[in-house]
Scaffold this active site. Structure first.
Site, short mmCIF file in Angstrom:
data_model
loop_
_atom_site.label_atom_id
_atom_site.label_comp_id
_atom_site.label_asym_id
_atom_site.label_seq_id
_atom_site.Cartn_x
_atom_site.Cartn_y
_atom_site.Cartn_z
N TYR A 1 0.83 -1.21 0.00
CA TYR A 1 0.00 0.00 0.00
C TYR A 1 0.86 1.25 0.00
O TYR A 1 0.65 2.16 0.81
CB TYR A 1 -0.97 -0.02 1.19
CG TYR A 1 -2.08 -1.03 0.98
CD1 TYR A 1 -3.19 -0.68 0.23
CD2 TYR A 1 -1.97 -2.33 1.47
CE1 TYR A 1 -4.19 -1.62 -0.02
CE2 TYR A 1 -2.97 -3.27 1.23
CZ TYR A 1 -4.07 -2.89 0.49
OH TYR A 1 -5.06 -3.80 0.25
N TYR B 1 -12.43 -6.77 6.10
CA TYR B 1 -11.22 -6.93 5.29
C TYR B 1 -10.92 -8.42 5.17
O TYR B 1 -10.88 -9.13 6.18
CB TYR B 1 -10.02 -6.21 5.91
CG TYR B 1 -8.76 -6.46 5.11
CD1 TYR B 1 -8.54 -5.77 3.91
CD2 TYR B 1 -7.83 -7.41 5.50
CE1 TYR B 1 -7.42 -6.03 3.14
CE2 TYR B 1 -6.70 -7.67 4.73
CZ TYR B 1 -6.50 -6.98 3.55
OH TYR B 1 -5.40 -7.24 2.79
N ASP C 1 -13.61 -15.70 8.89
CA ASP C 1 -12.23 -15.34 8.56
C ASP C 1 -11.53 -14.96 9.86
O ASP C 1 -11.67 -13.85 10.36
CB ASP C 1 -12.24 -14.18 7.55
CG ASP C 1 -10.83 -13.70 7.20
OD1 ASP C 1 -9.86 -14.14 7.85
OD2 ASP C 1 -10.72 -12.87 6.28
N LYS D 1 -1.87 -15.63 9.25
CA LYS D 1 -1.09 -14.72 10.12
C LYS D 1 -0.33 -15.42 11.25
O LYS D 1 0.81 -15.80 11.05
CB LYS D 1 -1.97 -13.59 10.61
CG LYS D 1 -2.34 -12.63 9.46
CD LYS D 1 -2.75 -11.26 9.94
CE LYS D 1 -2.72 -10.26 8.81
NZ LYS D 1 -3.99 -10.05 8.13
C1 LIG Z 1 -4.43 -10.21 6.78
C2 LIG Z 1 -5.79 -10.71 6.53
C3 LIG Z 1 -6.13 -11.40 5.36
C4 LIG Z 1 -5.14 -11.60 4.23
O1 LIG Z 1 -4.03 -12.34 4.61
P1 LIG Z 1 -2.68 -12.22 3.75
O2 LIG Z 1 -1.77 -13.24 4.37
O3 LIG Z 1 -2.21 -10.81 3.91
O4 LIG Z 1 -3.02 -12.55 2.34
C5 LIG Z 1 -7.42 -11.87 5.24
N1 LIG Z 1 -8.33 -11.69 6.20
C6 LIG Z 1 -8.04 -11.03 7.35
C7 LIG Z 1 -9.09 -10.91 8.40
C8 LIG Z 1 -6.77 -10.51 7.55
O5 LIG Z 1 -6.51 -9.84 8.69
#
Ligand SMILES: *Cc1c(COP(=O)(O)O)cnc(C)c1O
Length: 429
Positions: A19, A146, A247, A276
């Site tokens: 970004y 997100y 997610d 993550k």
């Molecule tokens: C960081 C994140 C993603 C994307 O993960 P990347 O490893 O950066 O592709 C998807 N969903 C959530 C909730 C996130 O915090």
């Protein structure tokens, strides 16, 4: 203002950052990291308030994780996963299923969070295709959400902060319910869920799944909402036969005080994404977990296979790192540490409430957020945090911290103190 080092100068003519414009600024060279500290190339040490975007929960260079990765390196760093399997992958998947919410039966490994979300979306669409409902291929997401930066994931991010206008005509058109306004500690009223409920009922025949970040919306606004909202979402999905994708890429592995944020509401999704912190921040890795219903539909309907297979799927080094991180979560008192961090964040960020320009201060688990009325000036604020000896990376109006679970009280005070001091100076500027 610091004079840019050689490294930073070379970076600016060759490298793209997240970004960022082609030449990123401000930018700092980091030489090494250990525990909760980043060491810059000029020798300065910063207490890390970001855990490298939620991931380094045990701090950097944890000896247990490093030993596991080294041992795996001596056996094999990688082998293809089509037609082959190995102990690190099998034991990791077994262990993920054992700690995940009930009803999740199988794990699909991938390389990053965004890809885990792509896989979740594909699983949902393939489930309905196999069940004889190929028309059910839309998703219902939440504003303020997100889910990653690839096209499928972007299509379910908040349409405004996710800049859907920029990719008009390419992104799939999904449905967006209002952001849940009920705060974490507040009740969830009929009004709070009404917008979501209406969209779900009106579109159920074309919906494959609801996708959301349970309890904590991360990069879309660092917002915490009521567990009761999530419970009602689960009940509505059940009532209308729509799949629920959780997610937990940001929230998974203890960040909110529970192993998974879904546990705050005592609900289980049909599909779960993690990433993550999966490897304790050691390397990129992610997983998508699916329920028996999803597995059975895809296995029995057309084409009978799940249409996905990353080249580096199930990478043994990443599996070893993830297994070692799960060892630490099983043996270390992370719940007490996260609770202590929450207390420290509450106390340390409280003075920010009095600052001019501060709209809100909120804490949940090991996440502390100061929301401002106006976006911060990164050119000023980023170097000011470095001068204060901490690594904090604000975005827009949000100044936030989610430190490694192993941070001690003095280092945590340094982080919160720096936030309060830098924002006070910023408010007076
Ligand atoms: C960081 C994140 C993603 C994307 O993960 P990347 O490893 O950066 O592709 C998807 N969903 C959530 C909730 C996130 O915090």
């Amino acid at each position: 203002m610091d004079v840019p080092s050689d490294l930073v100068k070379r970076d600016r003519s060759a490298v793209w950052h997240p970004y960022a414009p082609p030449a990123a600024s401000p930018l700092f060279g980091v030489a090494s990291a250990e525990g909760v500290r980043l060491r810059l190339e000029d020798g300065r040490e910063l207490v890390d308030g970001m855990s490298s975007w939620w991931s380094a929960i045990h701090g950097y260079r944890h000896p247990h994780i490093e030993a596991a990765v080294r041992a795996q390196l001596d056996r094999m760093p990688h082998v293809m996963f089509g037609g082959l399997t190995h102990e690190p992958a099998v034991s990791l998947c077994e262990r993920l299923l054992a700690i995940a919410p009930d009803g999740l039966e199988r794990v699909f490994l991938s390389d990053s969070g965004s890809v885990a979300v792509e896989i979740a979306i594909k699983l949902a669409l393939q489930t309905w295709h196999a069940r004889g409902h190929p028309e059910r291929r839309r998703l219902l997401a939440l504003r303020g959400g997100y889910h990653g930066d690839t096209f499928g994931a972007m299509s379910v991010c908040d349409p405004v902060t996710g800049m859907h206008g920029l990719f008009e005509g390419v992104l799939a058109k999904h449905l967006f319910a209002p952001r849940p306004e009920c705060r974490f500690d507040a009740p969830c009223t009929d009004d709070d869920i009404a917008g979501f409920e209406r969209l779900l009922k009106d579109h159920r025949d074309e919906l494959a799944a609801v996708i959301l970040e349970p309890i904590v919306q991360g990069a879309g606004g660092m917002w915490f909402y009521a567990p009761e909202y999530l419970r009602r979402v689960r009940a509505l999905c059940d009532a209308h036969d729509v799949l629920l994708i959780a997610d937990e890429i940001a929230t998974g592995f203890g960040r909110t005080g529970r192993m998974f944020a879904c546990e705050h509401a005592d609900v289980a999704p049909d599909i779960l994404c993690v990433g993550k912190a999966l490897t304790g921040g050691t390397m990129s890795f992610a997983a998508t977990l699916a329920s028996e219903g999803v597995c059975a539909a895809i296995g029995s309907g057309e084409p009978g296979v799940f249409m996905h297979g990353p080249t580096f799927m199930g990478n043994p080094l990443a599996c070893a790192a993830a297994g070692a991180s799960l060892d630490l979560l099983a043996t270390e008192p992370w719940q007490e540490r996260v609770a202590a961090i929450a207390t420290g964040l509450e106390a340390g960020l409280a003075p920010c409430r009095e600052l001019r320009g501060v709209a809100d201060v909120r804490v949940l688990g090991a996440i502390g957020v100061v929301e401002l009325r106006e976006p911060v000036d990164m050119a000023v604020v980023q170097p000011a945090f470095v001068d204060a000896g901490v690594w904090i990376r604000p975005f827009g109006t949000l100044v936030y911290t989610m430190p490694p679970f192993v941070i001690g009280p003095a280092d945590l005070e340094r982080v919160t103190g720096a936030i309060a001091t830098v924002l006070a100076a910023h408010a007076d500027a």
